[in-house]
Design an enzyme around this catalytic site. Structure first.
Site, PDB file in Angstrom:
ATOM      1  N   THR A 427      28.725  16.373 -11.102  1.00  0.00           N
ATOM      2  CA  THR A 427      27.932  16.206 -12.329  1.00  0.00           C
ATOM      3  C   THR A 427      27.148  17.477 -12.630  1.00  0.00           C
ATOM      4  OG1 THR A 427      27.740  13.893 -11.704  1.00  0.00           O
ATOM      5  CG2 THR A 427      26.347  14.580 -13.503  1.00  0.00           C
ATOM      6  N   GLU A 447      31.976  12.044 -12.571  1.00  0.00           N
ATOM      7  CA  GLU A 447      31.576  11.286 -11.370  1.00  0.00           C
ATOM      8  C   GLU A 447      31.701  12.177 -10.129  1.00  0.00           C
ATOM      9  OE1 GLU A 447      29.658   9.346  -9.359  1.00  0.00           O
ATOM     10  OE2 GLU A 447      31.458   8.888  -8.219  1.00  0.00           O
ATOM     11  N   ASP A 469      31.403   3.548 -10.056  1.00  0.00           N
ATOM     12  CA  ASP A 469      29.958   3.283 -10.127  1.00  0.00           C
ATOM     13  C   ASP A 469      29.666   1.787 -10.300  1.00  0.00           C
ATOM     14  OD1 ASP A 469      29.098   5.840  -9.714  1.00  0.00           O
ATOM     15  OD2 ASP A 469      28.460   6.228 -11.766  1.00  0.00           O
ATOM     16  N   SER A 498      24.706   3.719 -14.382  1.00  0.00           N
ATOM     17  CA  SER A 498      24.536   5.120 -14.021  1.00  0.00           C
ATOM     18  C   SER A 498      23.139   5.351 -13.474  1.00  0.00           C
ATOM     19  CB  SER A 498      24.746   5.980 -15.270  1.00  0.00           C
ATOM     20  OG  SER A 498      24.434   7.322 -14.996  1.00  0.00           O
ATOM     21  N   GLY A 519      23.438  14.399  -9.058  1.00  0.00           N
ATOM     22  CA  GLY A 519      23.084  14.018  -7.681  1.00  0.00           C
ATOM     23  C   GLY A 519      23.205  12.543  -7.369  1.00  0.00           C
TER      24      GLY A 519
HETATM   25  N1  GLU Z   1      28.346   8.820 -11.627  1.00  0.00           N
HETATM   26  C1  GLU Z   1      26.976   9.175 -11.399  1.00  0.00           C
HETATM   27  C2  GLU Z   1      26.064   8.360 -12.271  1.00  0.00           C
HETATM   28  O1  GLU Z   1      26.393   8.103 -13.386  1.00  0.00           O
HETATM   29  C3  GLU Z   1      26.743  10.595 -11.708  1.00  0.00           C
HETATM   30  C4  GLU Z   1      27.449  11.435 -10.755  1.00  0.00           C
HETATM   31  C5  GLU Z   1      26.569  12.000  -9.723  1.00  0.00           C
HETATM   32  O2  GLU Z   1      25.737  12.838 -10.004  1.00  0.00           O
HETATM   33  O3  GLU Z   1      26.753  11.580  -8.599  1.00  0.00           O
HETATM   34  O4  GLU Z   1      25.007   8.024 -11.852  1.00  0.00           O
END
Ligand code: GLU
Length: 625
Positions: A427, A447, A469, A498, A519
């Site tokens: 990300t 992701e 997620d 998210s 993160g």
């Molecule tokens: N998929 C994660 C979310 O939407 C973001 C990806 C990440 O930073 O790990 O929270």
């Protein structure tokens, strides 16, 4: 991490023409403009800020593209579009048109803040139990690299919507810099080079579905080397198709067909791994404009991303839980990095993440008690559980619904409290302010790093694995006496929960800062740490980003701490009963900030990644006709 080791110097006037290959040495951009703190005396003023706009990204070439758009007279929304497309080229492991994201926008003229939700969606054929086969066999690793994890991508629709509503440039114009960099190449930076060592690019050798990305990012099956020229003709072709034909070619034309075919790939040949996205799912995808979720912290207003993200609600809940403690007061045993400060932060994170696990999901599908979760009486009850000098033995969620006037009845079930997974480095976040004071705070993702690892053959972009997620095991519990509707269970057309928290801080109506982080679930903690550094500890923006951070992403799990805190304090946290572990990486915050007069602009980028800041003096910006 020694925050004194860093350079603080202005970086104006080094823009290049984006149409030429970008040969700058990346480290040239590892400098920042130091900003004043918000303390009354503004003692740290003296380092010049700018008035023509600032762009901060975690990849310097993309910052330069954004600044070039501002220099040509484009606004922050135009620049955000160009930065996102550029990131698809120069930081493809983190975001792109095969993924999704959340854009928080402040419109200076209207004094209005809103969000664009371009989160990926589950296909219409998705089912609550679709990840269950992977729980006993294959796990996250196999599920997240198979087509089943691919959500209907939203980024392109989100950018298009932002441009149509508030941009001054065409989609084609904002695609130009990215096309040039994909076609003519750019010099690989250290982080991209390192990312190409990832196992995600080494799955299934010989399988064309997985070889496509490998051929580009691991030519000859070797990782890319820093300084190497990377040319991406397939991606250039795709971006040009979109520039020439509009987004339809992606959502219903030849690219749509290619995406549907590509997500048939599975890691272990089980049909359960095949993606369920259809041409209809793509044709039906819409980005959505939503109100941000807003809350107060010590006289400042913080706005961030509401459902389907848990970001704003969890960030604001944590801040409300710590607000009754004198966090900035060393005389009271608090202050930055003190045992009491960190203990209070950790305890608040545990309580908020317990509620997050039960109550947050896609509001288009489940009732999220947003008002109750941030209600003063509810947060006072939760905060009363925190003692500055003790650790709660066991943290449970509570029921905010009685505090939620907007809540409707029904769907009360009990969810299993699973710790949020920290899935590592992926990300990206960037922030922009333009000469007019418009701001964009944009967190964008595929992701995991490299998404599924599946690249659409012939089109040069990666498909996300955002559907991982969702809850792998449905949490829905039909017991009428229990609560939680499986808020984050998979459902057709639903968006996965998210943690992304693109945020802005205001004093009254005056915008002061925009920031956010990647993160995984530690995004929330990073935004909390930086917010407290700014507001409680009165740091300047670069110090606030640089300072070591702590993260807790579940009710009863371990605490992640970065190097830089006192080891004695870490031991004292251990004595209180916290299980403190060495850091996994905790986010990468890119920020812009405006002084209290609303005129001078500064930026900060995170050295945990590479970081790029470009700022423009007012006279460098061309006026548009
Ligand atoms: N998929 C994660 C979310 O939407 C973001 C990806 C990440 O930073 O790990 O929270």
């Amino acid at each position: 991490m020694d925050i004194n080791n860093y350079l603080h110097k202005p970086i104006t006037g080094i823009l290049t023409n984006y149409k030429k290959p970008l040969l700058f040495i990346v480290s040239l951009l590892l400098v920042s403009v130091s900003a004043p703190s918000w303390s009354d005396d503004d003692a740290s003023l003296g380092v010049p800020g700018v008035r023509g706009g600032v762009v901060t990204t975690s990849e310097p070439n993309a910052a330069r593209v954004g600044a070039e758009i501002l220099r040509q007279g484009g606004n922050a929304i135009d620049a955000a579009a160009a930065v996102q497309f550029a990131l698809n080229v120069v930081e493809p492991q983190s975001s792109g048109i095969g993924g999704g994201g959340f854009m928080l926008i402040y419109l200076a003229k209207e004094k209005k803040t809103l969000t664009i939700d371009s989160r990926e969606k589950a296909p219409a054929a998705a089912t609550a139990d679709m990840f269950v086969p992977f729980v006993s066999s294959g796990g996250f690793g196999v599920a997240s690299t198979s087509g089943i994890a691919v959500g209907v991508p939203g980024t392109l629709k989100g950018v298009e919507l932002a441009l149509k509503k508030w941009g001054t440039m065409t989609l084609a114009e904002t695609l130009e810099p990215a096309i040039a960099m994909a076609e003519e190449g750019f010099r690989v930076g250290p982080r991209l080079a390192e990312s190409t060592e990832s196992s995600r690019l080494q799955n299934e050798p010989g399988n064309p579905a997985y070889d496509e990305a490998r051929h580009i990012f691991r030519p000859g099956d070797a990782p890319l080397v820093e300084g190497q020229l990377l040319v991406q003709p397939d991606l250039a072709h795709t971006l040009r198709l979109i520039a020439d034909q509009g987004t339809d070619v992606f959502y219903s034309g030849e690219i749509a067909s290619a995406m549907v075919a590509a997500q048939q790939a599975t890691r272990d040949s089980r049909p359960e791994g095949e993606g369920r996205m259809t041409l209809d799912d793509l044709a039906n995808y819409q980005a959505v404009i939503r109100e941000p979720v807003s809350g107060e912290y010590r006289g400042y207003t913080i706005k961030s991303m509401g459902p389907p993200s848990s970001g704003a609600l969890t960030v604001l809940q944590i801040l409300k839980l710590v607000e009754r403690f004198p966090i900035g007061d060393e005389a009271e045993g608090f202050g930055f990095g003190a045992t009491r400060t960190l203990n209070v932060m950790i305890e608040a994170m545990r309580l908020a993440f317990a509620d997050r696990a039960v109550w947050m999901g896609d509001e288009d599908f489940v009732d999220v008690p947003k008002t109750g979760l941030l209600d003063d009486d509810y947060t006072a009850l939760r905060s009363a559980l925190i003692s500055p000098d003790a650790r709660q033995a066991n943290v449970l969620p509570d029921d905010p619904r009685p505090f939620d006037v907007a809540m409707t009845a029904g769907k009360q079930k009990l969810a299993a409290l699973t710790p949020a997974l920290d899935k590592g480095v992926n990300t990206t976040h960037f922030s922009i302010v333009d000469r007019y004071g418009n701001m964009v705070s944009y967190t964008t993702t595929v992701e995991s790093a490299w998404g599924t690892g599946l690249m659409v053959p012939g089109y040069g972009f990666l498909l996300n694995n955002e559907l991982t997620d969702f809850n792998f095991i449905p949490a829905f519990n039909p017991d009428p006496g229990s609560f939680n509707p499986g808020a984050n269970d998979v459902a057709p057309n639903k968006r996965p929960r998210s943690s992304m928290s693109p945020s802005m801080v205001f004093k009254g109506k005056k915008p002061l800062a925009a920031y956010g982080s990647p993160g995984g679930s530690t995004i929330i903690d990073s935004v909390v740490n930086v917010s407290m550094n700014l507001i409680d500890h009165r740091m300047d923006i670069q110090e606030a980003v640089d300072a070591p951070r702590i993260a807790q992403t579940s009710a009863n799990g371990t605490v992640g701490r970065e190097i830089g805190f006192s080891e004695q304090v870490m031991e004292e946290l251990g004595t209180l009963g916290h299980s403190v572990r060495d850091p996994s990486e905790i986010g990468s915050v890119q920020a812009v900030i405006i002084d209290r007069e609303g005129k001078t602009q500064y930026g900060a980028a995170d050295r945990r990644r590479v970081g790029g800041i470009v700022s423009l003096k007012r006279d460098e910006v061309e006026r548009r006709k």
